[in-house]
Design a protein around this motif. Sequence first.
Motif, mmCIF file in Angstrom:
data_model
loop_
_atom_site.group_PDB
_atom_site.id
_atom_site.type_symbol
_atom_site.label_atom_id
_atom_site.label_comp_id
_atom_site.label_asym_id
_atom_site.label_seq_id
_atom_site.Cartn_x
_atom_site.Cartn_y
_atom_site.Cartn_z
ATOM 1 N N ALA A 59 -4.397 -0.885 11.745
ATOM 2 C CA ALA A 59 -3.570 -0.127 10.479
ATOM 3 C C ALA A 59 -2.355 0.372 11.113
ATOM 4 O O ALA A 59 -1.265 0.425 10.219
ATOM 5 C CB ALA A 59 -4.653 0.764 9.720
ATOM 6 N N ASP A 60 -2.455 1.228 12.050
ATOM 7 C CA ASP A 60 -1.182 2.110 12.657
ATOM 8 C C ASP A 60 -0.250 1.097 12.977
ATOM 9 O O ASP A 60 1.021 1.299 12.893
ATOM 10 C CB ASP A 60 -1.633 3.102 13.331
ATOM 11 N N ASP A 61 -0.684 -0.018 13.565
ATOM 12 C CA ASP A 61 0.520 -1.116 14.051
ATOM 13 C C ASP A 61 1.101 -1.675 12.861
ATOM 14 O O ASP A 61 2.269 -1.603 12.977
ATOM 15 C CB ASP A 61 -0.390 -2.061 15.067
ATOM 16 N N PHE A 62 0.426 -1.973 11.893
ATOM 17 C CA PHE A 62 1.093 -2.431 10.756
ATOM 18 C C PHE A 62 1.837 -1.330 10.215
ATOM 19 O O PHE A 62 2.935 -1.838 9.799
ATOM 20 C CB PHE A 62 -0.088 -2.729 9.641
ATOM 21 N N ARG A 63 1.640 -0.161 10.031
ATOM 22 C CA ARG A 63 2.319 0.887 9.358
ATOM 23 C C ARG A 63 3.888 0.963 10.314
ATOM 24 O O ARG A 63 4.886 1.040 9.615
ATOM 25 C CB ARG A 63 1.634 2.131 9.551
ATOM 26 N N LEU A 64 3.662 0.914 11.346
ATOM 27 C CA LEU A 64 4.707 0.962 12.510
ATOM 28 C C LEU A 64 5.745 -0.200 12.250
ATOM 29 O O LEU A 64 6.965 -0.127 12.224
ATOM 30 C CB LEU A 64 4.425 1.109 13.765
ATOM 31 N N TRP A 65 4.985 -1.522 11.974
ATOM 32 C CA TRP A 65 5.688 -2.601 11.850
ATOM 33 C C TRP A 65 6.637 -2.435 10.580
ATOM 34 O O TRP A 65 7.803 -2.899 10.263
ATOM 35 C CB TRP A 65 4.889 -3.864 11.880
ATOM 36 N N CYS A 66 5.872 -2.065 9.384
ATOM 37 C CA CYS A 66 6.489 -2.061 8.151
ATOM 38 C C CYS A 66 7.598 -1.013 8.008
ATOM 39 O O CYS A 66 8.753 -1.106 7.683
ATOM 40 C CB CYS A 66 5.469 -1.549 7.054
ATOM 41 N N LEU A 67 7.474 0.097 8.729
ATOM 42 C CA LEU A 67 8.412 1.350 8.867
ATOM 43 C C LEU A 67 9.677 0.924 9.769
ATOM 44 O O LEU A 67 10.891 1.098 9.636
ATOM 45 C CB LEU A 67 7.940 2.496 9.476
ATOM 46 N N GLY A 68 9.501 0.275 10.996
ATOM 47 C CA GLY A 68 10.461 0.326 12.077
ATOM 48 C C GLY A 68 10.914 -1.046 12.582
ATOM 49 O O GLY A 68 11.753 -1.199 13.087
ATOM 50 N N LEU A 69 10.007 -2.068 12.090
ATOM 51 C CA LEU A 69 10.134 -3.380 12.855
ATOM 52 C C LEU A 69 10.688 -4.513 11.633
ATOM 53 O O LEU A 69 11.266 -5.659 12.063
ATOM 54 C CB LEU A 69 9.261 -3.747 13.712
ATOM 55 N N LYS A 104 -1.243 -20.432 0.493
ATOM 56 C CA LYS A 104 -2.458 -19.963 1.216
ATOM 57 C C LYS A 104 -1.708 -19.435 2.501
ATOM 58 O O LYS A 104 -2.796 -19.793 3.702
ATOM 59 C CB LYS A 104 -3.404 -21.219 1.345
ATOM 60 N N ASN A 105 -0.647 -19.119 2.982
ATOM 61 C CA ASN A 105 -0.238 -18.756 4.141
ATOM 62 C C ASN A 105 -0.216 -17.072 4.106
ATOM 63 O O ASN A 105 0.477 -16.452 4.550
ATOM 64 C CB ASN A 105 1.170 -19.270 4.460
ATOM 65 N N PHE A 106 -1.072 -16.618 3.339
ATOM 66 C CA PHE A 106 -1.148 -15.008 3.306
ATOM 67 C C PHE A 106 -1.992 -14.778 4.457
ATOM 68 O O PHE A 106 -2.978 -15.338 4.949
ATOM 69 C CB PHE A 106 -1.540 -14.581 2.086
ATOM 70 N N ILE A 107 -2.129 -13.150 4.706
ATOM 71 C CA ILE A 107 -2.944 -12.388 5.742
ATOM 72 C C ILE A 107 -3.819 -11.449 4.800
ATOM 73 O O ILE A 107 -3.314 -10.657 4.116
ATOM 74 C CB ILE A 107 -2.052 -11.736 6.817
ATOM 75 N N THR A 108 -5.036 -11.568 4.800
ATOM 76 C CA THR A 108 -6.040 -10.806 4.087
ATOM 77 C C THR A 108 -6.053 -9.444 4.947
ATOM 78 O O THR A 108 -5.758 -9.511 6.218
ATOM 79 C CB THR A 108 -7.404 -11.442 4.109
ATOM 80 N N ILE A 109 -6.476 -8.428 4.085
ATOM 81 C CA ILE A 109 -6.788 -7.182 4.961
ATOM 82 C C ILE A 109 -7.714 -7.156 5.977
ATOM 83 O O ILE A 109 -7.664 -6.600 7.108
ATOM 84 C CB ILE A 109 -6.978 -6.124 3.736
ATOM 85 N N GLN A 110 -8.757 -8.163 5.687
ATOM 86 C CA GLN A 110 -9.781 -8.034 6.714
ATOM 87 C C GLN A 110 -9.294 -8.717 7.929
ATOM 88 O O GLN A 110 -9.307 -8.074 9.153
ATOM 89 C CB GLN A 110 -10.966 -9.113 6.346
ATOM 90 N N GLU A 111 -8.307 -9.685 7.977
ATOM 91 C CA GLU A 111 -7.685 -10.335 9.088
ATOM 92 C C GLU A 111 -6.658 -9.367 9.675
ATOM 93 O O GLU A 111 -6.653 -9.371 11.049
ATOM 94 C CB GLU A 111 -6.872 -11.663 8.454
ATOM 95 N N LEU A 112 -6.024 -8.593 8.897
ATOM 96 C CA LEU A 112 -5.128 -7.490 9.651
ATOM 97 C C LEU A 112 -5.922 -6.508 10.297
ATOM 98 O O LEU A 112 -5.328 -6.010 11.381
ATOM 99 C CB LEU A 112 -4.387 -7.050 8.326
ATOM 100 N N LEU A 113 -6.931 -5.975 9.767
ATOM 101 C CA LEU A 113 -7.732 -4.855 10.168
ATOM 102 C C LEU A 113 -8.642 -5.235 11.265
ATOM 103 O O LEU A 113 -9.106 -4.494 12.124
ATOM 104 C CB LEU A 113 -8.393 -3.908 9.334
#
Length: 408
Positions: free
Chosen positions: A69-79, A44-53
Motif C-alpha cells: 500500500a505504501d509502495d503504491f502511495r509513493l508511486w502515486c505521489l512521486g513516480l 479487463k486490464n485493470f488491477i484489483t485492490i487484492q492484486e495490489l495489496l
Amino acid sequence: TTTTTTTTTTTAQNNPIDKKEWIPFWVHTGHLHIDGMKMSKSLKNFITIQELLHPDDDGAKGGAWASPADDFRLWCLGLAGSYRGPATYSKDRIEEARRIRCEKLCKFLHHGEVWINNENEPQDEGRKQWSDMDWRLFQKANQTKSSCLSALSADLDGKSFIEELVLLAEAGLAHIRATTMEPERPPDEPIRHALQTMRDMLELVGFSTITSRAGYSSKGVTTSNGVDSGIVGGEGALLDEVVRFRSAIRSAALAALKPGDETAKSRALSEILLLCDGARELSFPALGVELNDGGATNKSGGISSSWSYCMPRSGSSGNAKVPSSESHMDTSDKSEPQRIVDIPLHDFFRVGSYKGLFSSFDPNTGIPTHHADGTKISNNQLKKLTKKHNMHAKRLQAYRDANDLKKT
C-alpha cells in the motif's frame, strides 16, 4: 469541455434529490495506462485492490517494512507524474517505489534510531558543542520541510516532495557514517530533528506507520518476546538459518578429521570459507541481515557491530539456504550458474541476489558503475562493491586450489 459538462450534469442531477449542494470541488486526473493501453473495464486490464495489496511475487520484500500500500502511495505521489496528466502503471515502477521507500526512507529512519539508542554509548556522554556538520544536517531538515510544503502547494508536486525526502535521508545516512568514527559521541539533536522531520512529512501525505514509524514502532515482524523484528520471518527464521549453518560447518569439519589426510583438511578449510562467504552474501541478506567481516570501529576504538539490518535482497524467510561449493543459488533463471563458485568473476554482480540491481558495469572488472535506475554508484558504494568483488576472486581461487589438491 466534456469533463466540465459531465460535472455540471452530475451536480444538476443530484442537487434536486438531496436538496442540498452535492460536491463543490472536483479534481480531474489524466488516464491510467497499463502495458501501453488505457485501463478500462471492457479491456479487463485493470488491477484489483487484492492484486495490489497481495502481489503474487515475493510478498516478504522489504522485510519488516513491507507495505504494498505504501509502495503504491509513493508511486502515486512521486513516480506517476502530475495528477493532471496520464500515468503508466507497471510492476517495475512499483518495484522502484519500493526500493526508494525501503532503501532510502525506511533505512534512514531505522539507522537513525539505532544510532541514537546505541546501548554501548550512554546518551549523557560525548561532546555538547555542535560542529559545522551538525548544523548542516539540522538546516537541511528545516530546508526539507519548507521545500516539501512548497512542493505540495505547487499543485501537488509529489515528485519534488519525494526527491526532497530522499535527499534528507541521504544526508542523514552520510552524517551517521561520518560521526561513527568520531572520538566523542556527537549531539543527538540534529539526527533527532532530521528523523522527526522525515516522519512528519511522511504522515502528512498519508503513509502508514509501517513507513513513518520505521525504526522504533513499525508494524514489522513480532518476536516471541513481543519486540518488533527487522528480520524476514522473525527470530524463528534466523534461528533456523543458524542451525542450518552450524550443521553445514560441522559436517565440513568432521570430514577433515580423517587421520593423516592433509588433502581432506585443506578441502574442508576451503569448504568452510565458502560456507561462511555464502552465508554472508546470500543467506543472511535474504533474511534482511547484512554481515560485515571485522565489524565497524566505534568511537572507543573497539568493534561496535558486525551486522546491520538491510533490505532483503533475494529469497524469502524460511527458504534461504546456506550455499556451499556444491549447493544451489536462489535464482529462477536455471540457465545461470547454480553454485556460487560457478559464477565468473566478471558476472558476479549480474546474477543471483544482485540480478537486476545494476544497469552498467566496468568493462574490465565487471564492477557496477550505475544502479538499475541509471543513477551513478557513489564512491562509498563503489568501495564496498570492489571489496565484495575481491572477496569473490579469493573464493574462486580457494576453490580452484582445493580442486587441484583433490586431483593430486
